[in-house]
Design an enzyme around this catalytic site. Structure first.
Site, PDB file in Angstrom:
ATOM      1  N   HIS A 135      70.646  72.236  36.134  1.00 50.67           N
ATOM      2  CA  HIS A 135      71.913  72.554  36.465  1.00 50.67           C
ATOM      3  C   HIS A 135      72.073  73.686  37.524  1.00 50.67           C
ATOM      4  O   HIS A 135      73.002  74.038  38.175  1.00 50.67           O
ATOM      5  CB  HIS A 135      72.748  73.080  35.342  1.00 50.67           C
ATOM      6  N   HIS A 159      64.329  75.345  37.032  1.00 49.59           N
ATOM      7  CA  HIS A 159      65.093  76.141  37.830  1.00 49.59           C
ATOM      8  C   HIS A 159      64.328  76.890  38.985  1.00 49.59           C
ATOM      9  O   HIS A 159      64.656  76.779  40.015  1.00 49.59           O
ATOM     10  CB  HIS A 159      65.993  77.179  37.065  1.00 49.59           C
ATOM     11  N   LYS A 219      64.350  86.932  28.713  1.00 55.00           N
ATOM     12  CA  LYS A 219      65.399  87.105  27.998  1.00 55.00           C
ATOM     13  C   LYS A 219      65.320  88.686  27.720  1.00 55.00           C
ATOM     14  O   LYS A 219      64.324  89.082  27.667  1.00 55.00           O
ATOM     15  CB  LYS A 219      65.333  86.232  26.940  1.00 55.00           C
TER      16      LYS A 219
HETATM   17  C1  BG6 Z   1      69.107  76.931  30.601  1.00 54.12           C
HETATM   18  C2  BG6 Z   1      67.875  77.488  29.659  1.00 54.12           C
HETATM   19  O1  BG6 Z   1      68.564  76.072  31.393  1.00 54.12           O
HETATM   20  O2  BG6 Z   1      69.529  77.870  31.536  1.00 54.12           O
HETATM   21  C3  BG6 Z   1      68.510  78.662  28.885  1.00 54.12           C
HETATM   22  O3  BG6 Z   1      67.570  76.535  28.712  1.00 54.12           O
HETATM   23  C4  BG6 Z   1      69.234  79.756  29.862  1.00 54.12           C
HETATM   24  O4  BG6 Z   1      67.602  79.265  28.191  1.00 54.12           O
HETATM   25  C5  BG6 Z   1      70.059  78.975  30.751  1.00 54.12           C
HETATM   26  O5  BG6 Z   1      69.879  80.667  29.119  1.00 54.12           O
HETATM   27  C6  BG6 Z   1      70.773  80.018  31.723  1.00 54.12           C
HETATM   28  O6  BG6 Z   1      71.825  79.363  32.661  1.00 54.12           O
HETATM   29  P1  BG6 Z   1      72.696  79.957  33.431  1.00 54.12           P
HETATM   30  O7  BG6 Z   1      73.582  79.140  34.238  1.00 54.12           O
HETATM   31  O8  BG6 Z   1      73.677  80.795  32.558  1.00 54.12           O
HETATM   32  O9  BG6 Z   1      71.946  81.201  34.427  1.00 54.12           O
END
Ligand code: BG6
Length: 508
Positions: A200, A262, A360
């Protein structure tokens, strides 16, 4: 010649120009968190922006023993809570008419027969045209069964120009071997061109802006190389803990959760050469070249760091340590912070370290890419006068304050030639009037439209595991991760890792 007035909002600023063709989307795991908080609101927001065909249909597949009204009220509630475009009764009515629910377990052949009948009925009554996408928002351990059942009922088969696609969520395996096994399973049922792997981050505007910034301008690219760049820092910091996700997170950890996907994708976009075209083949080819060229330093003990948050205070109140979180074993060695040094062995990046960190319960929520330039080889002022000036830095602020910052030295007003660092900012919120669409909106639309430049290929997934596997093996041999305080910037070992290279992490 008269110049045409330039209206930056239209059409140049139109973010989501394509419209999905008539089709259906089936969400497996529709009662899960992701579906409720992201997918359903994203589908609705696409409809509300007029980007879904009126024939669009959404089918939920889950275990609950629900009738159509139960599903409708569940979807409506998820949309009302999660929509970014505002709830509109007319859009809802249009969407509602195309809602279906199939109740069953993921391995129940009868449920798939019911799904096949639902899909056939949608083609007849709603006009979905035989085009269907299956979104697997479920634990990957279920992928083989679901794919097999879809094949058994012929739901993966299309006729003529119809399409059948599968959209899958990470994790794509937990190492190279399991990623390959997973891919074998999926590719027995769907062509690679019909598999859409969601990362994403690639749906985020600011991530796509890396390409706009690099390849639509002349001023950055000449400096984008080892001759000028000292190092690159890619940070994904979250201030939250694992919340209720112990079941997913324990045994996975920060590196598998977000670096494998990511952060390595961010690295690939930052380091890649210009693609010939912005299409799936060319984008993937360039990213693959970067990922193939990534090298880990020999000494993983000094070039990586990992940590686990301990109990402490954050956001004005006490917070649990990772080991106290519900569902986490008292002796878990899962890392909640990971930092890794990488090199990209190409002419452009020879010798330039890329430092990746993710964690985190860190100081604040921020994702950024900082390109830190070398110091000037020569400055014609007394050293003391430039003492306050550091290195030029270009920061791509992925989130939450989306934009870009350039840090450079400027003369301090006065009679002395004193130089101090200042910043120049571009903020999405100031420059554009439209909100960025949610990443999932963009990606769902692309999957339905069959446009794949923003979806990683299986080769990228495997190359990323190839990079990470040695680090994970090394960590597995090392016992417990280093503790760090909630609200800090990770364990001391992460700072020592940078200090050994004569550098320091930025404080975003
Ligand atoms: C996800 C992870 O892919 O991305 C999560 O599994 C994380 O652990 C999340 O919290 C963060 O997404 P964003 O879009 O809020 O940065």
């Amino acid at each position: 010649m008269a110049r045409l007035p330039v209206d930056v909002r239209d059409p140049l600023d139109r973010r989501l120009p394509r419209i999905a063709p008539p089709c259906g989307l089936v969400i497996f795991g529709v009662t899960g968190d992701l579906a409720r908080t992201k997918l359903l609101p994203a589908v609705y927001d696409l409809a509300n922006r007029g980007l879904l065909n009126p024939a669009f249909a959404l089918t939920g597949f889950a275990r609950r023993d629900w009738g159509p009204e139960d599903f409708e009220s569940y979807v409506r509630d998820a949309i009302e809570k999660g929509t970014r475009t505002g709830f509109d009764e007319r859009t809802w009515e249009q969407l509602r008419a195309g809602l279906r629910f199939v109740s069953g377990t993921f391995d129940d052949p009868d449920a798939y027969e019911a799904l096949a009948r639902t899909v056939a009925d949608l083609d007849r009554s709603r006009g979905t045209g035989g085009n269907h996408a299956f979104y697997l928002s479920i634990p990957p351990s279920w992928f083989p069964v679901v794919c097999q059942r879809l094949a058994d009922t012929g739901l993966n088969r299309r006729r003529g120009r119809e399409w059948r696609r599968v959209i899958i969520e990470k994790p794509f395996g937990h190492d190279l071997a399991s990623a390959r096994e997973l891919s074998d399973v999926v590719s027995r049922v769907f062509d690679e061109s019909d598999v859409f792997r969601i990362d994403h981050y690639l749906g985020k505007e600011t991530v796509q802006n890396i390409m706009a910034m690099r390849f639509a301008n002349t001023m950055f690219e000449p400096l984008w190389k080892a001759n000028y760049v000292d190092h690159v820092q890619i940070t994904m910091a979250e201030d939250i803990g694992i919340g209720t996700r112990a079941g997913y997170y324990d045994g996975i950890g920060a590196a598998r959760d977000v670096i494998q996907n990511h952060l390595l994708q961010l690295l690939a976009l930052t380091a890649m050469e210009e693609p010939v075209r912005f299409d799936q083949e060319q984008m993937r080819a360039e990213k693959e070249k970067v990922l193939s060229a990534v090298r880990l330093p020999d000494d993983l003990a000094s070039s990586t760091a990992r940590g686990q948050y301990s109990r402490g205070v954050q956001g004005g109140g006490p917070v649990k340590g990772f080991l106290d979180e519900d569902g986490i074993g008292a002796d878990s060695t899962t890392e909640t912070f990971a930092a890794i040094t990488l090199f990209v062995d190409t002419r452009r990046w020879a010798g330039v370290p890329f430092y990746l960190r993710a964690g985190k319960r860190l100081g604040k929520r921020v994702t950024e890419i900082a390109v830190v330039f070398k110091k000037s080889a020569h400055v014609p002022f007394d050293n003391s006068d430039v003492a306050e000036s550091g290195q030029n830095v270009l920061v791509i602020r992925v989130q939450p304050d989306e934009g870009m910052t350039i840090k450079f030295g400027a003369k301090v007003p006065g009679t002395e030639m004193q130089v101090r660092d200042v910043t120049m900012d571009f903020g999405y919120g100031h420059a554009f009037t439209e909100d960025s669409p949610e990443a999932y909106e963009r990606l769902i639309l692309d999957a339905l439209a069959g446009a794949a430049p923003l979806f990683p290929h299986q080769r990228e997934v495997e190359l990323s595991w190839r990079i990470l596997d040695p680090v994970l093996d090394f960590w597995a041999s090392q016992g417990a991760p280093d503790p760090y305080r909630p609200g800090s910037w990770g364990p001391a070992s992460a700072h020592e890792m940078m200090a050994r290279d004569g550098r320091a992490w930025r404080l975003p």
